[in-house]
Design a protein around this motif. Structure first.
Motif, PDB file in Angstrom:
ATOM      1  N   GLU A 156       0.659  -1.093  -0.277  1.00  0.00           N
ATOM      2  CA  GLU A 156      -0.477   0.403   0.044  1.00  0.00           C
ATOM      3  C   GLU A 156       1.041   1.096  -0.277  1.00  0.00           C
ATOM      4  O   GLU A 156       0.435   2.495  -0.427  1.00  0.00           O
ATOM      5  CB  GLU A 156      -0.744  -0.210   0.653  1.00  0.00           C
ATOM      6  CG  GLU A 156      -2.466  -0.796   0.844  1.00  0.00           C
ATOM      7  CD  GLU A 156      -3.213  -0.322  -0.034  1.00  0.00           C
ATOM      8  OE1 GLU A 156      -2.846   0.815  -0.291  1.00  0.00           O
ATOM      9  OE2 GLU A 156      -3.919  -1.051  -0.835  1.00  0.00           O
ATOM     10  N   LYS A 157       1.965   1.318   0.637  1.00  0.00           N
ATOM     11  CA  LYS A 157       2.986   2.382   0.776  1.00  0.00           C
ATOM     12  C   LYS A 157       3.690   2.430  -0.376  1.00  0.00           C
ATOM     13  O   LYS A 157       3.771   4.048  -0.565  1.00  0.00           O
ATOM     14  CB  LYS A 157       3.916   2.212   1.981  1.00  0.00           C
ATOM     15  CG  LYS A 157       4.657   3.527   2.483  1.00  0.00           C
ATOM     16  CD  LYS A 157       5.046   3.136   3.359  1.00  0.00           C
ATOM     17  CE  LYS A 157       6.401   4.064   4.360  1.00  0.00           C
ATOM     18  NZ  LYS A 157       6.431   4.995   5.513  1.00  0.00           N
ATOM     19  N   TYR A 158       3.955   2.035  -1.027  1.00  0.00           N
ATOM     20  CA  TYR A 158       4.700   2.136  -2.104  1.00  0.00           C
ATOM     21  C   TYR A 158       3.993   2.396  -3.378  1.00  0.00           C
ATOM     22  O   TYR A 158       3.844   2.913  -4.525  1.00  0.00           O
ATOM     23  CB  TYR A 158       5.823   0.091  -2.985  1.00  0.00           C
ATOM     24  CG  TYR A 158       6.580   0.153  -4.312  1.00  0.00           C
ATOM     25  CD1 TYR A 158       6.555   1.502  -4.215  1.00  0.00           C
ATOM     26  CD2 TYR A 158       7.004  -1.504  -3.247  1.00  0.00           C
ATOM     27  CE1 TYR A 158       7.957   1.492  -5.376  1.00  0.00           C
ATOM     28  CE2 TYR A 158       8.263  -0.736  -4.903  1.00  0.00           C
ATOM     29  CZ  TYR A 158       8.919   0.148  -5.176  1.00  0.00           C
ATOM     30  OH  TYR A 158       9.710   0.222  -6.195  1.00  0.00           O
ATOM     31  N   GLY A 159       2.444   1.604  -3.088  1.00  0.00           N
ATOM     32  CA  GLY A 159       1.578   1.519  -3.804  1.00  0.00           C
ATOM     33  C   GLY A 159       0.596   1.200  -4.400  1.00  0.00           C
ATOM     34  O   GLY A 159       1.496   0.309  -6.053  1.00  0.00           O
ATOM     35  N   ARG A 160      -0.011   0.345  -4.308  1.00  0.00           N
ATOM     36  CA  ARG A 160      -0.608  -0.659  -4.651  1.00  0.00           C
ATOM     37  C   ARG A 160      -0.445  -0.692  -7.187  1.00  0.00           C
ATOM     38  O   ARG A 160      -0.523  -1.694  -7.245  1.00  0.00           O
ATOM     39  CB  ARG A 160      -2.023  -1.392  -4.210  1.00  0.00           C
ATOM     40  CG  ARG A 160      -2.712  -2.687  -4.857  1.00  0.00           C
ATOM     41  CD  ARG A 160      -3.570  -3.341  -4.030  1.00  0.00           C
ATOM     42  NE  ARG A 160      -2.716  -3.205  -1.844  1.00  0.00           N
ATOM     43  CZ  ARG A 160      -2.499  -3.781  -2.180  1.00  0.00           C
ATOM     44  NH1 ARG A 160      -2.560  -5.019  -2.902  1.00  0.00           N
ATOM     45  NH2 ARG A 160      -2.288  -4.550  -0.602  1.00  0.00           N
ATOM     46  N   SER A 161      -1.121   0.857  -7.119  1.00  0.00           N
ATOM     47  CA  SER A 161      -1.221   0.560  -8.667  1.00  0.00           C
ATOM     48  C   SER A 161       0.159   0.965  -9.427  1.00  0.00           C
ATOM     49  O   SER A 161       0.082   1.487 -10.194  1.00  0.00           O
ATOM     50  CB  SER A 161      -2.912   1.873  -9.075  1.00  0.00           C
ATOM     51  OG  SER A 161      -1.597   3.320  -8.305  1.00  0.00           O
ATOM     52  N   ASN A 162       0.793   1.101  -8.727  1.00  0.00           N
ATOM     53  CA  ASN A 162       2.013   1.545  -8.895  1.00  0.00           C
ATOM     54  C   ASN A 162       2.645   0.266 -10.092  1.00  0.00           C
ATOM     55  O   ASN A 162       2.708  -0.998  -9.196  1.00  0.00           O
ATOM     56  CB  ASN A 162       3.319   1.497  -7.695  1.00  0.00           C
ATOM     57  CG  ASN A 162       4.988   1.425  -8.842  1.00  0.00           C
ATOM     58  OD1 ASN A 162       5.325   2.224  -9.856  1.00  0.00           O
ATOM     59  ND2 ASN A 162       5.530   1.261  -7.847  1.00  0.00           N
ATOM     60  N   SER A 163       3.203  -0.374 -10.937  1.00  0.00           N
ATOM     61  CA  SER A 163       2.638  -1.031 -12.165  1.00  0.00           C
ATOM     62  C   SER A 163       4.628  -1.427 -11.902  1.00  0.00           C
ATOM     63  O   SER A 163       4.506  -3.082 -11.672  1.00  0.00           O
ATOM     64  CB  SER A 163       2.380  -1.325 -13.405  1.00  0.00           C
ATOM     65  OG  SER A 163       3.780  -0.109 -13.899  1.00  0.00           O
ATOM     66  N   ASN A 164       5.486  -0.377 -11.118  1.00  0.00           N
ATOM     67  CA  ASN A 164       6.941  -1.516 -11.450  1.00  0.00           C
ATOM     68  C   ASN A 164       7.265  -1.307  -9.759  1.00  0.00           C
ATOM     69  O   ASN A 164       7.385  -0.271  -9.205  1.00  0.00           O
ATOM     70  CB  ASN A 164       7.408   0.059 -11.933  1.00  0.00           C
ATOM     71  CG  ASN A 164       7.774  -0.525 -13.066  1.00  0.00           C
ATOM     72  OD1 ASN A 164       7.519  -1.631 -14.054  1.00  0.00           O
ATOM     73  ND2 ASN A 164       7.805  -0.185 -14.402  1.00  0.00           N
TER      74      ASN A 164
END
Length: 113
Positions: A84-92
């Motif tokens: 979540e912190k990294y960004g679930r929608s972040n593909s990389n």
């Protein structure tokens, strides 16, 4: 500059831009080295957080085997918090960054001491 040093720089930028933290470069370097050759392969350098099999692999091979944590709900909660912190929608989501964040989340920096 070596390929590994370039990748460590890329991972540090990712931590700064996507997580908004200043990375512990010594720990990031050690975690990256610990990832071995996987960081040089386009498929294995990232973590597919939407695939349960991939999350199970991270949990079993990194959290339990490498960090020495006991299996339980806290591992899943920690893994989800980091994604979540990294960004679930972040593909990389770079493997080295995920492992670095998990190491810090669980306070296991001493494993890389």
């Amino acid at each position: 500059m070596s390929k590994r040093d370039e990748l460590i720089g890329k991972y540090a930028d990712d931590i700064r831009k996507k997580i908004g933290e200043e990375p512990d470069m010594d720990l990031l370097r050690k975690v990256t080295i610990g990832c071995g050759p996987s960081i040089y392969n386009a498929d294995s350098e990232t973590v597919a957080s939407s695939q349960q099999g991939e999350m199970d692999t991270v949990k079993n091979n990194f959290l339990i085997k490498k960090l020495g944590l006991s299996d339980g709900p806290a591992l899943d909660e920690g893994l989800n918090a980091v994604i979540e912190k990294y960004g679930r929608s972040n593909s990389n989501k770079y493997r080295a960054v995920v492992y670095y964040m998990l190491t810090r989340h669980f306070g296991k920096e001493s494993v890389y001491g």
